[in-house]
Enzyme design. Sequence first.
Site, PDB file in Angstrom:
ATOM      1  N   LYS A   1       0.845  -1.188   0.000  1.00  0.00           N
ATOM      2  CA  LYS A   1       0.000   0.000   0.000  1.00  0.00           C
ATOM      3  C   LYS A   1       0.884   1.243   0.000  1.00  0.00           C
ATOM      4  CE  LYS A   1      -4.528   0.620   2.016  1.00  0.00           C
ATOM      5  NZ  LYS A   1      -5.527   0.109   2.938  1.00  0.00           N
TER       6      LYS A   1
ATOM      7  N   ARG B   1     -25.813  -2.295   6.923  1.00  0.00           N
ATOM      8  CA  ARG B   1     -25.472  -3.723   6.950  1.00  0.00           C
ATOM      9  C   ARG B   1     -25.995  -4.428   8.197  1.00  0.00           C
ATOM     10  NH1 ARG B   1     -20.683  -5.057   3.956  1.00  0.00           N
ATOM     11  NH2 ARG B   1     -21.440  -4.603   1.871  1.00  0.00           N
TER      12      ARG B   1
ATOM     13  N   GLU C   1     -20.019  -5.471  10.008  1.00  0.00           N
ATOM     14  CA  GLU C   1     -20.985  -4.676  10.769  1.00  0.00           C
ATOM     15  C   GLU C   1     -22.090  -5.549  11.358  1.00  0.00           C
ATOM     16  OE1 GLU C   1     -19.815  -3.899   7.761  1.00  0.00           O
ATOM     17  OE2 GLU C   1     -18.733  -2.010   8.101  1.00  0.00           O
TER      18      GLU C   1
HETATM   19  C1  LIG Z   1     -19.306  -2.175   4.698  1.00  0.00           C
HETATM   20  C2  LIG Z   1     -18.103  -1.282   4.788  1.00  0.00           C
HETATM   21  N1  LIG Z   1     -17.511  -1.077   5.970  1.00  0.00           N
HETATM   22  C3  LIG Z   1     -16.436  -0.274   6.069  1.00  0.00           C
HETATM   23  C4  LIG Z   1     -15.927   0.333   4.959  1.00  0.00           C
HETATM   24  C5  LIG Z   1     -14.765   1.306   5.070  1.00  0.00           C
HETATM   25  N2  LIG Z   1     -13.599   0.808   4.338  1.00  0.00           N
HETATM   26  C6  LIG Z   1     -13.276   1.258   3.118  1.00  0.00           C
HETATM   27  S1  LIG Z   1     -11.938   0.546   2.494  1.00  0.00           S
HETATM   28  C7  LIG Z   1     -11.696  -0.366   3.884  1.00  0.00           C
HETATM   29  C8  LIG Z   1     -10.513  -1.270   4.013  1.00  0.00           C
HETATM   30  C9  LIG Z   1     -10.364  -2.081   2.813  1.00  0.00           C
HETATM   31  O1  LIG Z   1      -9.241  -2.875   2.977  1.00  0.00           O
HETATM   32  P1  LIG Z   1      -8.886  -3.886   1.822  1.00  0.00           P
HETATM   33  O2  LIG Z   1     -10.143  -4.502   1.287  1.00  0.00           O
HETATM   34  O3  LIG Z   1      -7.850  -4.821   2.327  1.00  0.00           O
HETATM   35  O4  LIG Z   1      -8.331  -2.959   0.677  1.00  0.00           O
HETATM   36  P2  LIG Z   1      -7.043  -2.007   0.681  1.00  0.00           P
HETATM   37  O5  LIG Z   1      -7.539  -0.628   0.956  1.00  0.00           O
HETATM   38  O6  LIG Z   1      -6.105  -2.476   1.745  1.00  0.00           O
HETATM   39  O7  LIG Z   1      -6.494  -2.141  -0.675  1.00  0.00           O
HETATM   40  C10 LIG Z   1     -12.705  -0.106   4.814  1.00  0.00           C
HETATM   41  C11 LIG Z   1     -12.797  -0.717   6.150  1.00  0.00           C
HETATM   42  C12 LIG Z   1     -16.583   0.089   3.733  1.00  0.00           C
HETATM   43  N3  LIG Z   1     -16.185   0.657   2.590  1.00  0.00           N
HETATM   44  N4  LIG Z   1     -17.650  -0.724   3.681  1.00  0.00           N
END
Ligand SMILES: Cc1ncc(C[n+]2csc(CCOP(=O)(O)OP(=O)(O)O)c2C)c(N)n1
Length: 624
Positions: free
Chosen positions: A280, A392, A364
């Site tokens: 990242k 959710r 959630e």
């Molecule tokens: C239902 C939901 N909960 C929380 C989020 C907030 N959120 C956005 S991106 C993310 C982390 C994503 O991590 P990952 O899938 O590993 O992708 P990366 O950003 O590390 O590439 C979160 C918790 C969301 N988008 N949707």
Amino acid sequence: MTPLLDAIHSPADVKRLSLSELTRLAEEIRGELITVLSRTGGHLGPNLGVVELTIAMHYVFETPRDHFLFDVSHQAYVHKLLTGRRERFSTIRTPGGLNGFMLRTESEHDCYGAGHAGTALSAALGIAVARDKLGGREHVVALAGDAAFTCGITHEALNNISTQTKRLIIVLNDNKWSIDKNVGAVASYFNKIVTTPQYHRLYERAAKLVEKVGGKSAAQVARKAEEAAKFMLVPSVIFEEFGLKYYGPVDGHDIAELIRTFQFLKTLDRPVVLHVMTQKGRGFEPAEEKQKKFHGLGPYDPETGETAPLGQRTYSEVFADSVANLASGNPRVVAITAAMPNGTALDRFRAVHPDKYYDVGIAEEHAVLFAAGMATQGLKPFVAIYSTFLQRGFDPIVHDVCLQNLPVVFCMDRGGLSGDDGPTHHGLFDISYLRGVPNIVHMDPKDEDELADMLYTAMLHEGPSAVRYPRGVGPGAEVKEKPAAIPIGKAEVLQHSGHDRVAIFSLGAMLPLAREVASALASEGVAAAVINARFAKPLDSAMIALYGRSAEVLLTLEDHALAGGFGSAVLEELSRLGLSTPVIRIGWPDQFIEHGKPDELRKKYGLTAAAALAQIRQHLGITV
Ligand SMILES: Cc1ncc(C[n+]2csc(CCOP(=O)(O)OP(=O)(O)O)c2C)c(N)n1
């Protein structure tokens, strides 16, 4: 200077480039991301991590014929750059500009929109099954981050894939990070795969093979791909048990290796998971060092990564500090986040009470059930989830928390318009989805101090409650040292004259607008009462009855959808009371609101003093 990127108008242009040009293209894209996002803000870290991966996907597959789904789709900026949106890229997340997520209406290359996590695999399976049914041969590729595998839905999809289709490619983009560090058993499992000695042996053999075929033509490389991929195979129990073939882990920054692997995977007639390791924030030192900060942020200095300080505590910070204070005096208080310690500011709570803090991952629904279980044992869980993501958790709110009347507190951050993130992130529905559920109390503070009071009130309340507060900073009200309890269902009259022709019921952060309307009316000789409603449920029925009888018109103000919102609740109450006082309702119309600056969007959709005044004058028969 971005000569290669400038010449890319569609994915076909990517396919024309040589390997060394693709590598240069990756660097140009990184420069573009760093420069543009320094002005617009956005998801810099996730996108810097998938530059090579996205290039390789577009080199091998062919959108829009083939389908790419990105989980959350916050990491789809590179995809946007390669699919004809390079010229508009500098407008990303700005009013009228590109959306920060995939949007079906934005491009034919965006086959599926998203913003919430965990949707990609299920939707990709639906697309793959539809393709099979309709006799198509196109490829479906779903890219999901490691944290997406903490989502229940992702596992529901995994359980279903191998029985439904033979052709689906899942790319697990593993950077070890959610927004914060990824947590839980799944995160440790992925870590175990990549640290196994067997993986390293196989990886070295694969790398040697890659060296051997290096320099030969793409066709020869493709023929060798199967061989290479075979060497890269590490048995991975979880995915194999789900009936998916597992390949990897592969280096997500090695374009040649990614291309070879995708060329091989595309020949398979069975669903596969490709485990790709990425970093990242890659290529921008501040983002490599501070992965949490650079997951998503506002404008920053493109040289240093520095951001301007906010100067005052945000609502999220006031929330977290208040709950930390409550927990210091009450051993039953615990706090739960669903992968958002940063966004909800619960990392501040964690610093004070690490033993009372729980991060459950992007889960959630589970968070709500987890809290319900805790509450049955006498704990007082504060569940901090953005209004939009709590959607959710709706079923367990009804079936577990409210039906059993359990004292769980839902702390809904980003209640109201969320601005540049757009429709997937606006928190405009929580009043309507919660107020129909028996037992719940729904509170909306006018400022930071009242937020602290409401959290205290929620702690004392013996049933379920929800507190909703906006994104960012509030009016800057000083928070008292000791919070005060607010009587449940009691509104607060802030201004009245005894001969008010208008009664303004303002919910939460709409108060400045209420005061603006009231003072404009005063300057026209019209007295107006200003009431801080405080509760969307239960309503202050006596207050509504009082002004329903005495005022000529009521005005309700809410940063929420009008359909089923606070104004609707006031209308229902008036009807129950047998009163037909006219009600002007100001809130968001029955449509999804695009991304943009909150002030501009409020103007566009009539959430302004001018719009309210025009309607009030009409009711009172005033001409100006
Ligand atoms: C239902 C939901 N909960 C929380 C989020 C907030 N959120 C956005 S991106 C993310 C982390 C994503 O991590 P990952 O899938 O590993 O992708 P990366 O950003 O590390 O590439 C979160 C918790 C969301 N988008 N949707």
